[in-house]
Design a protein around this motif. Structure first.
Motif, PDB file in Angstrom:
ATOM      1  N   ILE A 142      35.271  39.696  37.518  1.00 55.56           N
ATOM      2  CA  ILE A 142      34.332  40.514  38.300  1.00 55.56           C
ATOM      3  C   ILE A 142      35.084  41.463  39.213  1.00 55.56           C
ATOM      4  O   ILE A 142      34.755  42.652  39.333  1.00 55.56           O
ATOM      5  CB  ILE A 142      33.387  39.603  39.110  1.00 55.56           C
ATOM      6  N   ALA A 143      36.129  40.936  39.871  1.00 56.30           N
ATOM      7  CA  ALA A 143      36.931  41.778  40.764  1.00 56.30           C
ATOM      8  C   ALA A 143      37.606  42.904  39.990  1.00 56.30           C
ATOM      9  O   ALA A 143      37.659  44.050  40.444  1.00 56.30           O
ATOM     10  CB  ALA A 143      37.974  40.923  41.482  1.00 56.30           C
ATOM     11  N   SER A 144      38.116  42.608  38.803  1.00 58.25           N
ATOM     12  CA  SER A 144      38.802  43.620  37.991  1.00 58.25           C
ATOM     13  C   SER A 144      37.841  44.707  37.536  1.00 58.25           C
ATOM     14  O   SER A 144      38.114  45.909  37.686  1.00 58.25           O
ATOM     15  CB  SER A 144      39.462  42.969  36.771  1.00 58.25           C
ATOM     16  N   GLY A 163      36.742  46.823  40.390  1.00 66.05           N
ATOM     17  CA  GLY A 163      37.759  47.805  40.761  1.00 66.05           C
ATOM     18  C   GLY A 163      37.768  48.996  39.828  1.00 66.05           C
ATOM     19  O   GLY A 163      37.891  50.155  40.263  1.00 66.05           O
ATOM     20  N   ILE A 164      37.610  48.733  38.512  1.00 65.10           N
ATOM     21  CA  ILE A 164      37.558  49.830  37.534  1.00 65.10           C
ATOM     22  C   ILE A 164      36.347  50.723  37.787  1.00 65.10           C
ATOM     23  O   ILE A 164      36.436  51.960  37.758  1.00 65.10           O
ATOM     24  CB  ILE A 164      37.521  49.264  36.104  1.00 65.10           C
ATOM     25  N   PHE A 165      35.203  50.104  38.052  1.00 69.83           N
ATOM     26  CA  PHE A 165      33.982  50.865  38.300  1.00 69.83           C
ATOM     27  C   PHE A 165      34.110  51.742  39.546  1.00 69.83           C
ATOM     28  O   PHE A 165      33.753  52.929  39.540  1.00 69.83           O
ATOM     29  CB  PHE A 165      32.799  49.905  38.447  1.00 69.83           C
ATOM     30  N   LEU A 166      34.628  51.164  40.626  1.00 70.61           N
ATOM     31  CA  LEU A 166      34.769  51.926  41.865  1.00 70.61           C
ATOM     32  C   LEU A 166      35.810  53.041  41.716  1.00 70.61           C
ATOM     33  O   LEU A 166      35.672  54.112  42.324  1.00 70.61           O
ATOM     34  CB  LEU A 166      35.153  50.991  43.008  1.00 70.61           C
ATOM     35  N   ILE A 170      39.162  37.030  46.617  1.00 69.46           N
ATOM     36  CA  ILE A 170      39.052  36.271  45.373  1.00 69.46           C
ATOM     37  C   ILE A 170      40.435  35.988  44.801  1.00 69.46           C
ATOM     38  O   ILE A 170      40.768  34.854  44.429  1.00 69.46           O
ATOM     39  CB  ILE A 170      38.201  37.042  44.347  1.00 69.46           C
ATOM     40  N   MET A 171      41.262  37.038  44.739  1.00 68.97           N
ATOM     41  CA  MET A 171      42.619  36.853  44.218  1.00 68.97           C
ATOM     42  C   MET A 171      43.424  35.903  45.106  1.00 68.97           C
ATOM     43  O   MET A 171      44.250  35.129  44.624  1.00 68.97           O
ATOM     44  CB  MET A 171      43.315  38.205  44.100  1.00 68.97           C
ATOM     45  N   GLY A 172      43.172  35.961  46.416  1.00 67.96           N
ATOM     46  CA  GLY A 172      43.854  35.061  47.340  1.00 67.96           C
ATOM     47  C   GLY A 172      43.515  33.606  47.081  1.00 67.96           C
ATOM     48  O   GLY A 172      44.379  32.725  47.206  1.00 67.96           O
ATOM     49  N   GLY A 219      35.162  47.236  52.093  1.00 70.85           N
ATOM     50  CA  GLY A 219      34.642  45.873  52.024  1.00 70.85           C
ATOM     51  C   GLY A 219      34.799  45.271  50.640  1.00 70.85           C
ATOM     52  O   GLY A 219      35.170  44.094  50.494  1.00 70.85           O
ATOM     53  N   ILE A 220      34.530  46.079  49.592  1.00 74.20           N
ATOM     54  CA  ILE A 220      34.699  45.607  48.220  1.00 74.20           C
ATOM     55  C   ILE A 220      36.159  45.248  47.954  1.00 74.20           C
ATOM     56  O   ILE A 220      36.477  44.221  47.325  1.00 74.20           O
ATOM     57  CB  ILE A 220      34.223  46.672  47.217  1.00 74.20           C
ATOM     58  N   GLN A 221      37.066  46.074  48.453  1.00 76.68           N
ATOM     59  CA  GLN A 221      38.495  45.802  48.256  1.00 76.68           C
ATOM     60  C   GLN A 221      38.913  44.488  48.920  1.00 76.68           C
ATOM     61  O   GLN A 221      39.632  43.681  48.328  1.00 76.68           O
ATOM     62  CB  GLN A 221      39.324  46.958  48.820  1.00 76.68           C
TER      63      GLN A 221
END
Length: 315
Positions: free
Chosen positions: A230-232, A235-238, A283-285, A275-277
């Motif tokens: 989801i995070a990946s 990030g692509i979408f943003l 999540i990665m943390g 905020g999204i970043q």
């Protein structure tokens, strides 16, 4: 045939006399089995250890394993599995919310040879706060959709397993443990035994809403990579949206000049993307912290005291 009963305990001095009495009653009906009671004292701060010593003094079936500190229920269950020697192994809570009276029926089901384990699930949640019940149901729906773990709604840790399944669980010696997910991940044929919810016989629950939330979060992180996906994709979408926004700003500058208005919307966009970043970094943390703990190879538990003949003290 030998039956090992694992009972994790944390500040359960009030409940121990009740669970022991029930275990003795049930054991009397299982005369064909050699039975051992494995009580794991998870660093209790009350007189749980003293109570266990009293029980062990007049009943040789009682084996206690007292941790050097509080390692958590998952570690207590794992210590029980590592020290259980039975052909059948059951794990249950000390507060009698997992009724020992179900054991004869569970053994009958395993004796048919069709299943490798009998797991229990609550068919209702009477006596539980509504908000906790709601979030629990949503958690089971979510984790079954995004992971390979097969967890039934209302599933309890209370289950009876054959030796082969217990050995498989011990082999999965990952530090970040989520037993409900592990039980489902390793497979084996499981019969789900429903029963009505039973309230705690004595003492107070050790699971606050916040602790349950963290436990659920651990389950998702341990058994699913979906949050990282989801995070990946987010990030692509943003990045794509940002690229479109840059083109829009350039075209607007060329056609209409450089108007001053629009700073409020710009601040909102920057705040949103920031905020999204941070959310994605969080999540990665979580995954990075789990990896960090795994690479340390620290033991799951340390037994400071036990009356067992040859206990596995550190694993």
């Amino acid at each position: 045939m030998k039956l090992s009963l694992i009972i994790p305990c944390y500040n359960e001095e009030e409940a121990l006399p009740y669970i022991y009495e029930e275990l003795v009653k049930v054991s009397a009906t299982l005369s064909d089995y050699e039975i051992e009671y494995l009580f794991v004292n998870d660093g209790s701060k009350d007189h749980t250890l003293d109570k266990l010593k009293e029980l062990a003094a007049h009943d040789e079936r009682v084996k206690y394993f007292s941790f050097s500190r509080n390692f958590g229920k998952e570690a207590a269950m794992y210590a029980g599995f590592c020290n259980a020697s039975g052909d059948y192994v059951a794990v249950m809570d000390a507060d009698l919310q997992d009724p020992p009276s179900l054991l004869p029926k569970m053994l009958e089901i395993l004796a048919t040879g069709e299943y490798d384990s009998v797991a229990t699930r609550r068919v209702n949640r009477e006596g539980e706060p509504p908000i906790r019940s709601f979030f629990a149901r949503q958690f089971y729906k979510l984790i079954n959709k995004i992971s390979d773990a097969d967890i039934v709604d209302g599933a309890r840790d209370f289950r009876l397993m054959k030796r082969d399944m217990v050995d498989a669980i011990i082999e999965l010696n990952e530090y970040n443990r989520f037993s409900k997910g592990i039980f489902g991940w390793i497979g084996f044929r499981t019969y789900w035994l429903p029963y009505e919810n039973v309230e705690r016989v004595a003492g107070e629950t050790k699971w606050s809403f916040w602790k349950l939330f963290k436990y659920a979060l651990d389950g998702i992180v341990n058994f699913s990579q979906t949050p990282l996906s989801i995070a990946s994709f987010g990030g692509i979408f943003l990045t794509f949206v940002s690229f479109i926004a840059i083109i829009f700003v350039i075209v607007r500058r060329l056609i209409w000049g450089d108007p001053v208005d629009g700073w409020a919307s710009l601040v909102c966009i920057i705040t949103f993307i920031g905020g999204i970043q941070l959310f994605c970094m969080g999540i990665m943390g979580q995954y990075l912290s789990k990896t960090y703990l795994e690479t340390k190879h620290r033991p799951h538990y340390i037994v400071a005291e036990s009356n067992a003949a040859d206990p596995v003290k550190i694993h």
